[in-house]
Design a protein around this motif. Structure first.
Motif, PDB file in Angstrom:
ATOM      1  N   PHE A  78       0.854  -1.190   0.000  1.00  0.00           N
ATOM      2  CA  PHE A  78       0.000   0.000   0.000  1.00  0.00           C
ATOM      3  C   PHE A  78       0.887   1.236   0.000  1.00  0.00           C
ATOM      4  N   ASP A 116      -2.099  -3.760  -3.920  1.00  0.00           N
ATOM      5  CA  ASP A 116      -3.475  -3.355  -3.654  1.00  0.00           C
ATOM      6  C   ASP A 116      -3.815  -2.260  -4.658  1.00  0.00           C
ATOM      7  N   CYS A 118      -6.422   0.567  -5.365  1.00  0.00           N
ATOM      8  CA  CYS A 118      -7.578   1.385  -4.997  1.00  0.00           C
ATOM      9  C   CYS A 118      -7.196   2.845  -5.128  1.00  0.00           C
ATOM     10  N   CYS A 128     -13.032   5.783  -2.945  1.00  0.00           N
ATOM     11  CA  CYS A 128     -12.281   4.783  -3.701  1.00  0.00           C
ATOM     12  C   CYS A 128     -12.412   4.953  -5.212  1.00  0.00           C
ATOM     13  N   SER A 164      -9.398  -3.431  -4.733  1.00  0.00           N
ATOM     14  CA  SER A 164     -10.177  -3.450  -3.491  1.00  0.00           C
ATOM     15  C   SER A 164     -11.283  -2.409  -3.461  1.00  0.00           C
ATOM     16  N   TYR A 191     -10.772  -8.542  -4.403  1.00  0.00           N
ATOM     17  CA  TYR A 191     -11.468  -8.342  -3.138  1.00  0.00           C
ATOM     18  C   TYR A 191     -12.968  -8.432  -3.487  1.00  0.00           C
ATOM     19  N   TYR A 199     -14.179  -2.411  11.074  1.00  0.00           N
ATOM     20  CA  TYR A 199     -12.891  -3.032  11.385  1.00  0.00           C
ATOM     21  C   TYR A 199     -11.734  -2.469  10.556  1.00  0.00           C
ATOM     22  N   TYR A 200     -12.008  -1.555   9.619  1.00  0.00           N
ATOM     23  CA  TYR A 200     -10.923  -0.963   8.831  1.00  0.00           C
ATOM     24  C   TYR A 200     -10.347   0.291   9.476  1.00  0.00           C
ATOM     25  N   PHE A 203      -6.479   0.801   9.825  1.00  0.00           N
ATOM     26  CA  PHE A 203      -5.848   0.886   8.503  1.00  0.00           C
ATOM     27  C   PHE A 203      -5.905   2.322   7.986  1.00  0.00           C
ATOM     28  N   ARG A 204      -7.037   2.964   8.205  1.00  0.00           N
ATOM     29  CA  ARG A 204      -7.182   4.332   7.681  1.00  0.00           C
ATOM     30  C   ARG A 204      -6.283   5.304   8.436  1.00  0.00           C
ATOM     31  N   ARG A 216     -18.436   4.427   2.944  1.00  0.00           N
ATOM     32  CA  ARG A 216     -18.297   3.652   1.707  1.00  0.00           C
ATOM     33  C   ARG A 216     -19.509   2.745   1.454  1.00  0.00           C
ATOM     34  N   GLN A 220     -19.083  -0.567  -0.848  1.00  0.00           N
ATOM     35  CA  GLN A 220     -18.762  -1.794  -0.110  1.00  0.00           C
ATOM     36  C   GLN A 220     -20.058  -2.453   0.377  1.00  0.00           C
ATOM     37  N   LYS A 247     -13.442 -10.302   3.049  1.00  0.00           N
ATOM     38  CA  LYS A 247     -12.816  -9.328   3.935  1.00  0.00           C
ATOM     39  C   LYS A 247     -13.869  -8.545   4.690  1.00  0.00           C
ATOM     40  N   TYR A 270      -8.897 -11.779   4.453  1.00  0.00           N
ATOM     41  CA  TYR A 270      -8.086 -10.677   4.973  1.00  0.00           C
ATOM     42  C   TYR A 270      -8.443 -10.439   6.435  1.00  0.00           C
ATOM     43  N   VAL A 272      -8.263  -8.151   9.011  1.00  0.00           N
ATOM     44  CA  VAL A 272      -8.008  -6.722   8.802  1.00  0.00           C
ATOM     45  C   VAL A 272      -7.466  -6.033  10.054  1.00  0.00           C
ATOM     46  N   SER A 273      -7.175  -4.747   9.864  1.00  0.00           N
ATOM     47  CA  SER A 273      -6.516  -3.958  10.898  1.00  0.00           C
ATOM     48  C   SER A 273      -7.250  -3.988  12.232  1.00  0.00           C
TER      49      SER A 273
END
Ligand code: PBG
Ligand code: ZN
Length: 324
Positions: A78, A116, A118, A128, A164, A191, A199-200, A203-204, A216, A220, A247, A270, A272-273
């Motif tokens: 990323f 990745d 996006c 995205c 993704s 993805y 749960y992301y 990551f952000r 999103r 999503q 994911k 995945y 995730v974070s």
């Protein structure tokens, strides 16, 4: 009077338990997420993701050596760019952050490098894709750009392209762009069933990719939907996806199982974070045993049917499996 069936017979010793174990983890199936930020000149740490540094665009050999030393063979890359704009143009720049990182890793290691794909790290609005004047993500313009991004990542040497963004038709658009540019042998890891998940969050923080306005939910998937995941996966396979993905992983084991039962295509999950950060936080408080929860969570994901797992625990789990 007494039970005929005694499952405990097969639980008596380590050897017999090893003999009948149904699921085994293997470092060859782990994929480590790796972050690069072109604004940095040394590693940056993120509070919500302990142990996951963001790297500057240098020192590739050291970064790769540490990963390869753990037994992990694959990474997903990323990038955080210096310049963001409304069309995310740095996402497909030849000297873009992720293109440079891919080149650096490929030239200095034997790692398998997944890109990745996006736009949320590259757009100033954090969505995205490209927005229409009224703020809706313009699906068909966006997937054209995804094609350009895929080609730039393949030119940089990416081994696999992993879109993704959850746009409709993205796999077909990317496959066509890759094929038209001489990359018909570059696989796509889709993805496919990516949920609109809280749960992301961590990551952000790392990728500086939270949407400025809104969320999103218009692209999503709704976490409440199960059948829809199968529909998404099915159309990705029809469009040419080589590997499919669910994911997040831990909270969506039912979806992983459905996909594994139904489709004869390699399946990635995945972790995730947020899944990682929750384990880290509880462990830091001394409330759980981190090593055991790590292994149990990964084993559960594999038991549910995942062939490979993207996880921030890749190195630590690989080391533990190898007795390092
Ligand atoms: C980019 C992307 C995201 C993640 C992977 N690729 C964030 C998002 O959709 O907001 C999340 C990974 C994680 O939480 O570990 N679209
Ligand atoms: Zn995105």
């Amino acid at each position: 009077m007494f039970p005929q069936n005694r499952p405990r017979r097969l639980r008596q010793t380590t050897q017999i338990r090893d003999l009948v174990r149904e699921t085994r983890l293997d470092p060859a199936n782990f994929i480590l997420p790796v972050f690069f930020d072109e604004n940095l000149d040394k590693d940056r740490l993120t509070d919500s993701m302990p142990g996951i540094p963001t790297h500057p665009l240098k020192g590739y050999e050291g970064i790769a050596n540490k990963i390869e030393d753990s037994g992990v063979e694959s990474v997903i890359v990323f990038g955080v760019p210096k310049h963001k704009d409304c069309n995310g143009t740095q996402a497909y720049a030849d000297k873009g952050v992720v293109q440079q990182a891919i080149r650096g890793l490929k030239e200095n290691s034997d790692l398998l490098v997944i890109a990745d794909l996006c736009m949320c790290e590259y757009t100033d609005h954090g969505h995205c894709g490209i927005l229409t004047p009224d703020g809706y993500v313009d699906n068909d313009r966006t997937i054209q750009t995804y094609g350009q991004i895929a080609v730039s990542q393949a030119e940089a040497g990416a081994d696999i392209i992993a879109p993704s963004g959850m746009m409709d038709g993205q796999i077909a658009a990317i496959r066509e762009a890759l094929d038209d540019n001489g990359f018909s042998n570059v696989p796509i890891m889709a993805y496919s069933a990516k949920y609109q998940s809280a749960y992301y969050g961590p990551f952000r923080d790392i990728a500086c990719s939270a949407p400025g306005k809104g969320n999103r939910a218009q692209y999503q998937m709704d976490p409440a939907n199960r059948r829809e995941a199968l529909r998404e996966i099915e159309s990705d396979i029809e469009e040419g996806a080589d590997i499919i993905m669910v994911k997040p992983a831990g909270p969506y084991l039912d979806i992983i199982r459905d996909a594994a039962d139904r489709y004869p295509v390699p399946l990635c999950a995945y972790q995730v974070s947020g899944e990682y950060a929750m384990i880290k936080a509880a462990a830091a408080n001394g409330w759980i045993d981190e090593d055991r929860i790590m292994m149990e969570s990964l084993t559960s994901i594999k038991r549910a049917g995942a062939d490979m797992i993207i996880t921030y625990y890749a190195e630590k789990a690989a080391r533990m499996l190898r007795g390092q």
